[in-house]
Design an enzyme around this catalytic site. Structure first.
Site, PDB file in Angstrom:
ATOM      1  N   HIS A  13      56.186  15.447 -93.062  1.00 50.05           N
ATOM      2  CA  HIS A  13      56.135  16.833 -92.567  1.00 50.05           C
ATOM      3  C   HIS A  13      54.931  17.574 -93.136  1.00 50.05           C
ATOM      4  O   HIS A  13      54.773  17.648 -94.348  1.00 50.05           O
ATOM      5  CB  HIS A  13      57.429  17.549 -92.973  1.00 50.05           C
ATOM      6  CG  HIS A  13      57.566  18.924 -92.416  1.00 50.05           C
ATOM      7  ND1 HIS A  13      57.911  20.004 -93.181  1.00 50.05           N
ATOM      8  CD2 HIS A  13      57.410  19.401 -91.155  1.00 50.05           C
ATOM      9  CE1 HIS A  13      57.977  21.085 -92.424  1.00 50.05           C
ATOM     10  NE2 HIS A  13      57.680  20.747 -91.184  1.00 50.05           N
ATOM     11  N   GLU A  18      53.482  14.627 -89.186  1.00 46.88           N
ATOM     12  CA  GLU A  18      53.533  15.819 -88.338  1.00 46.88           C
ATOM     13  C   GLU A  18      52.642  16.842 -88.996  1.00 46.88           C
ATOM     14  O   GLU A  18      52.568  16.913 -90.228  1.00 46.88           O
ATOM     15  CB  GLU A  18      54.980  16.329 -88.279  1.00 46.88           C
ATOM     16  CG  GLU A  18      55.205  17.560 -87.409  1.00 46.88           C
ATOM     17  CD  GLU A  18      55.134  18.912 -88.128  1.00 46.88           C
ATOM     18  OE1 GLU A  18      55.377  19.918 -87.477  1.00 46.88           O
ATOM     19  OE2 GLU A  18      54.832  18.971 -89.348  1.00 46.88           O
ATOM     20  N   ASP A  52      50.788  21.110 -88.119  1.00 47.09           N
ATOM     21  CA  ASP A  52      50.771  22.282 -87.232  1.00 47.09           C
ATOM     22  C   ASP A  52      49.340  22.652 -86.868  1.00 47.09           C
ATOM     23  O   ASP A  52      48.442  22.566 -87.709  1.00 47.09           O
ATOM     24  CB  ASP A  52      51.421  23.473 -87.947  1.00 47.09           C
ATOM     25  CG  ASP A  52      52.781  23.120 -88.491  1.00 47.09           C
ATOM     26  OD1 ASP A  52      53.672  22.845 -87.683  1.00 47.09           O
ATOM     27  OD2 ASP A  52      52.942  23.101 -89.735  1.00 47.09           O
ATOM     28  N   HIS A  89      50.008  26.449 -90.460  1.00 48.87           N
ATOM     29  CA  HIS A  89      51.350  26.769 -89.985  1.00 48.87           C
ATOM     30  C   HIS A  89      51.532  28.233 -89.597  1.00 48.87           C
ATOM     31  O   HIS A  89      52.097  28.555 -88.550  1.00 48.87           O
ATOM     32  CB  HIS A  89      52.370  26.394 -91.066  1.00 48.87           C
ATOM     33  CG  HIS A  89      53.786  26.657 -90.687  1.00 48.87           C
ATOM     34  ND1 HIS A  89      54.374  27.902 -90.809  1.00 48.87           N
ATOM     35  CD2 HIS A  89      54.748  25.848 -90.173  1.00 48.87           C
ATOM     36  CE1 HIS A  89      55.627  27.834 -90.393  1.00 48.87           C
ATOM     37  NE2 HIS A  89      55.879  26.599 -90.003  1.00 48.87           N
ATOM     38  N   GLU A 147      51.998  19.324 -83.803  1.00 44.86           N
ATOM     39  CA  GLU A 147      52.723  20.509 -83.336  1.00 44.86           C
ATOM     40  C   GLU A 147      51.714  21.608 -83.006  1.00 44.86           C
ATOM     41  O   GLU A 147      50.816  21.897 -83.798  1.00 44.86           O
ATOM     42  CB  GLU A 147      53.698  21.013 -84.412  1.00 44.86           C
ATOM     43  CG  GLU A 147      54.458  22.215 -83.886  1.00 44.86           C
ATOM     44  CD  GLU A 147      55.410  22.858 -84.870  1.00 44.86           C
ATOM     45  OE1 GLU A 147      55.771  22.242 -85.885  1.00 44.86           O
ATOM     46  OE2 GLU A 147      55.783  24.023 -84.601  1.00 44.86           O
TER      47      GLU A 147
HETATM   48  O1  G3P Z   1      57.807  19.732 -86.126  1.00 43.01           O
HETATM   49  C1  G3P Z   1      58.905  19.931 -86.951  1.00 43.01           C
HETATM   50  C2  G3P Z   1      58.757  21.143 -87.827  1.00 43.01           C
HETATM   51  O2  G3P Z   1      57.489  21.150 -88.396  1.00 43.01           O
HETATM   52  C3  G3P Z   1      58.996  22.425 -87.072  1.00 43.01           C
HETATM   53  O3  G3P Z   1      59.070  23.543 -87.893  1.00 43.01           O
HETATM   54  O4  G3P Z   1      58.134  25.523 -88.983  1.00 43.01           O
HETATM   55  O5  G3P Z   1      58.018  23.330 -90.132  1.00 43.01           O
HETATM   56  O6  G3P Z   1      56.590  23.793 -88.154  1.00 43.01           O
HETATM   57  P1  G3P Z   1      57.898  24.064 -88.831  1.00 43.01           P
HETATM   58 MG    MG Z   2      55.594  21.906 -87.863  1.00 41.29          MG
END
Ligand code: G3P
Ligand code: MG
Length: 246
Positions: A14, A41, A43, A56, A116
Site C-alpha cells: 500500500h 498500489e 496514489d 495521496h 490509484e
Molecule cells: O487503493 C486502496 C487504498 O489505497 C484506497 O484508499 O485512501 O489509502 O488511497 P487510500
Molecule cells: Mg490509495
C-alpha cells in the site's frame, strides 16, 4: 465484462510499503521491492501545471509541511519540498515523485502496479486523462499491465473512454447497492473494498458475479487469512511482509 487483466498477486504493497517508508515515495517503492513484494498500489493526482505526481492528499501539508493545494502548485515548486522527513529523519531529502519516476523504479525492480487515480476536486476527468497519457507513453513492455483504480466514477469513465484496454477497478468504502451496474457500466474487472466492510456473504456475491475483489488496508496476517478464506483475491497492505509469512 472487460477482457481479463494480468495475473495480480495476493499481496499488494500500500502506497509502496507505507508502514516502512514515507508513503508514495520512490523510497517506499524500493522498500516494497526489497521486501519481496511483486505489486504495489500508489496514489496519483495532478499539479497546477498538469504533471502527474504520486501523492495521496489534496493538500500538501501532511507530507511536506507546506501549506497549500497540490492542484494550485506547480511541479517544480512541489519538487523542492521534502516528502520524507515527516516519516523519519533517515528519509530526509526524499522528494515527491512524478508518475514517470515511479514507473522507472517499478521497471528497475520488475514491480507491477495498481495505480490509484485520486483527483483533486473538479479535476476528475483531467486527472484521468493525464494519468492515461503517461501510462500510454511510458509504461514499459517488460512490466505486467497496470491496474488502474479510483473512487471517482467520472475518472473511471474517462479512463474507459480514453484507454478501454487498461484494466480498471472501482474503489469503494462499503459495497454500494448498485455495485454491479457501476462495474458493468465502467467496464471494471474488479472491486476494491475497505476490509472492515466485508463479510463472507458480500465477498461471495461479488465473486459469484465473476469479478475480482481486493481488500484494503490489511495490516494483520490474521485478518488477511480470514479475508482469503472468504475468497478475497488480494489484500493491500502497509506491511506486506507481515502478510507474506502466511
Ligand atoms: O487503493 C486502496 C487504498 O489505497 C484506497 O484508499 O485512501 O489509502 O488511497 P487510500
Ligand atoms: Mg490509495
Amino acid at each position: 465484462m472487460q477482457t481479463k487483466s494480468t495475473f495480480i498477486p495476493k499481496i499488494i504493497g500500500h502506497r509502496g510499503a507505507a508502514g516502512h517508508a514515507p508513503e508514495n515515495t520512490l523510497a517506499s517503492m524500493h522498500k516494497a521491492a526489497d521486501l519481496g513484494v511483486e505489486w504495489v498500489e500508489f496514489d496519483t493526482k495532478i499539479t497546477k501545471d498538469g504533471a502527474v505526481i504520486v501523492f495521496h492528499d489534496d493538500k500538501l501539508e501532511r507530507i511536506t509541511g507546506v501549506k497549500g493545494d497540490v492542484a494550485k502548485t506547480a511541479l517544480k515548486e512541489i519538487q523542492t519540498f521534502d516528502a520524507g522527513a515527516w516519516f523519519g529523519e533517515e528519509f530526509t531529502g526524499e522528494r515527491v515523485a512524478t508518475l514517470e519516476q515511479a514507473i522507472q523504479v517499478l521497471a528497475d525492480h520488475g514491480l507491477g502496479a495498481n495505480i490509484e487515480i485520486k483527483p483533486s476536486p473538479r479535476l476528475a476527468r483531467k486527472t484521468g486523462r493525464a494519468v492515461v497519457d503517461v501510462l500510454i507513453r511510458a509504461w514499459p513492455e517488460t512490466l505486467p499491465k497496470p491496474l488502474v483504480s479510483s473512487f471517482n466514477v467520472q475518472t473511471l469513465e474517462t479512463v474507459r473512454d480514453e484507454a478501454p484496454d487498461l484494466a480498471r477497478a472501482l474503489l469503494v468504502f462499503k459495497i454500494p447497492r448498485n455495485w454491479q451496474a457501476l462495474l458493468n457500466n465502467l467496464g471494471c474487472v474488479a472491486l476494491h473494498v475497505q476490509a472492515k466492510h466485508l463479510t463472507a456473504k458480500k465477498v461471495g456475491v461479488v465473486k459469484d458475479a465473476g469479478y475480482a475483489l481486493r481488500a484494503y488496508t490489511v495490516n494483520e496476517s490474521a485478518e488477511a487469512e480470514k479475508l482469503f478464506g472468504w475468497g478475497v483475491d488480494a489484500v493491500i497492505s502497509d506491511y506486506p511482509d507481515r502478510i507474506m509469512v502466511l
